[in-house]
Motif scaffolding. Structure first.
Motif, short mmCIF file in Angstrom:
data_model
loop_
_atom_site.label_atom_id
_atom_site.label_comp_id
_atom_site.label_asym_id
_atom_site.label_seq_id
_atom_site.Cartn_x
_atom_site.Cartn_y
_atom_site.Cartn_z
N THR A 114 -7.61 9.28 -8.79
CA THR A 114 -6.97 8.37 -7.86
C THR A 114 -6.82 9.04 -6.50
N ALA A 115 -7.35 8.38 -5.47
CA ALA A 115 -7.15 8.88 -4.11
C ALA A 115 -5.73 8.53 -3.68
N PRO A 116 -4.98 9.50 -3.15
CA PRO A 116 -3.59 9.23 -2.79
C PRO A 116 -3.49 8.24 -1.63
N ALA A 117 -2.33 7.58 -1.58
CA ALA A 117 -2.08 6.63 -0.48
C ALA A 117 -1.94 7.39 0.83
N ASP A 118 -2.29 6.71 1.93
CA ASP A 118 -2.16 7.28 3.27
C ASP A 118 -1.20 6.43 4.07
N PRO A 119 0.09 6.84 4.21
CA PRO A 119 1.07 6.02 4.93
C PRO A 119 0.69 5.78 6.38
N GLU A 125 -3.12 3.59 -2.85
CA GLU A 125 -3.83 4.43 -3.83
C GLU A 125 -5.08 3.70 -4.30
N THR A 126 -6.19 4.46 -4.40
CA THR A 126 -7.46 3.84 -4.75
C THR A 126 -8.09 4.56 -5.93
N PRO A 127 -8.36 3.83 -7.02
CA PRO A 127 -9.07 4.47 -8.13
C PRO A 127 -10.50 4.84 -7.73
N ILE A 128 -10.95 6.04 -8.13
CA ILE A 128 -12.30 6.51 -7.80
C ILE A 128 -12.98 6.97 -9.08
N LEU A 129 -14.20 6.52 -9.27
CA LEU A 129 -15.00 6.95 -10.42
C LEU A 129 -15.80 8.18 -10.05
N LEU A 152 -12.97 -1.72 -10.25
CA LEU A 152 -12.25 -1.02 -11.29
C LEU A 152 -10.90 -1.65 -11.59
N THR A 153 -10.14 -2.02 -10.53
CA THR A 153 -8.81 -2.58 -10.74
C THR A 153 -8.88 -3.89 -11.50
N GLN A 154 -9.84 -4.73 -11.11
CA GLN A 154 -10.00 -6.01 -11.80
C GLN A 154 -10.43 -5.81 -13.23
#
Length: 400
Positions: A79-84, A90-94, A22-24
């Motif tokens: 978008t899945a939130p970042a996990d410190p 952050e990861t886009p999710i379809l 997705l990002t690409q």
């Protein structure tokens, strides 16, 4: 060459490719899909694209869209939130659309779609609850039970048989009760239909119910079937969506023609024909709870006195019926059925049913523990003119 595959089997692969690329795809220039239509060639045509991730992604998107049923909502992106703690960015999710299917070919689940009400699913009142014609469905419960009674009518024999040394059967008050009941929709959309899933759709049904009392506990009498009643019927259902006070909705009107017979001849014969009008309403109490009320009133089709096997049967079994059902939750159902003769000499019956799903599987099967208490006339045709009390304990299969 044409490639074919199941759309649902390919969705996991599609979701993975879309999530990973997705990002690409957001930054890469758009590349047109191959000249051949992926909807006709299948996902293998997209898999064959090498060295062009954006083009392959676009190909998969076009193919996936072509496989979705009509009126399916589009996919969405979150978008899945970042996990410190783990350093996960952050990861886009379809999010793929939820397909209401019960088969890998993507066909709609129709009469099992729980977004519709109990009555709508049972009688397939709306286009979205349609399970098509000539499929076998349950009608009344299919039951196997132990029945404890306060007595029954003894079959009558003529004088010639008695003179030949016939001895009346010795019957027991404990019997086995067996009921089979199925139906099928033979036509739909005769007078009312529409294109939307919520559109009402009328229908014509054929049903058949068979109930037997089996003297299982009389080995000395060869364990006979004491009586078996056959009940074929034709039912026309016209749907409504009429709002009533208190959150109730009037859902259907119906017209039926029913024949009931014990299949015997001469003195043992019991049979009658009737035509009935029916109506039903319901109220939703929660996601898994509802109330339903159904009423029927009927008129017996007249027979000549010489052909009437059970004169005045409507004065015993009744001329009207009212059924109220409380769906307490997915596992428990409580029902009460009242019949009345609508006559100065009031007769009829009361029946109470409690159906409870096994704790191990309250949702996914039609199996129920079934307790039934009957008091009155007409539990069977042979006993139509005898008041009986019957307690039944057993197992039932409800509409599957």
């Amino acid at each position: 060459m044409t490639f074919k595959t199941s759309s649902l089997n390919s969705l996991p692969l599609l979701a993975g490719l879309l999530a990973g690329g997705l990002t690409q795809a957001q930054t890469a220039p758009a590349v047109a899909p191959p000249a051949s239509r992926p909807s006709s060639l299948g996902w293998q045509a997209c898999q064959a694209i090498k060295g062009n991730d954006a083009g392959q992604l676009a190909c998969y998107q076009q193919w996936a869209q072509s496989q979705l049923p009509a009126n399916t909502p589009p996919a969405s992106i979150t978008t899945a939130p970042a996990d410190p703690a783990t350093g996960q960015p952050e990861t886009p999710i379809l999010l793929l659309p939820a397909l209401n299917t019960d088969a890998p070919d993507g066909k709609p689940i129709g009469c099992r779609n729980t977004q519709y009400s109990e009555l709508s699913r049972f009688w397939e009142l709306q286009r979205g609850t349609d399970c098509d014609t000539f499929s076998i469905r349950g009608y009344r419960p299919i039951s196997l039970a132990l029945a404890l009674t306060n007595g029954s009518n003894t079959p009558q024999v003529d004088e010639a048989v008695r003179n030949a040394g016939f001895k009346p059967q010795t019957l027991k008050n404990a019997e086995t009760k067996i009921q089979l009941s199925v139906r099928t929709k033979v036509a739909k959309g005769l007078l009312k239909s529409g294109d939307a899933d919520e559109s009402d759709q009328d229908s014509l049904w054929f049903g058949y119910t068979q109930q037997s009392y089996w003297q299982l506990f009389t080995p000395g009498e060869s364990r006979p079937f004491r009586t078996t009643d056959h009940e074929p019927e034709v039912i026309y259902i016209y749907p409504h969506q009429v709002a009533l006070p208190g959150g109730w909705q009037y859902r259907l009107s119906g017209l039926g023609l029913v024949h009931q017979s014990n299949g015997q001849s001469n003195l043992l014969s019991r049979s009658w024909n009737r035509v009935y009008l029916m109506g039903a309403l319901e109220k939703t109490l929660g996601p898994e709870s509802s109330l339903r009320v159904q009423g029927r009133v009927w008129d017996r089709l007249r027979e000549s006195s010489g052909n009437d096997d059970n004169p005045g049967i409507e004065n015993f079994i009744g001329r009207a019926e009212l059924n109220a059902t409380w769906q307490i939750n997915k596992a428990n159902t409580l029902g009460v059925t009242l019949r009345h003769s609508l006559h100065s000499q009031a007769r009829g019956s009361t029946r109470i049913d409690w159906l409870m799903a096994p704790a191990a599987s309250p949702t996914y099967t039609g199996l129920r523990y079934h307790v039934q208490l009957f008091s009155g006339y007409g539990d069977s045709l042979l006993d139509y003119n005898r008041r009986r009390n019957v307690l039944s304990l057993g197992l039932s299969l409800v509409d599957w």
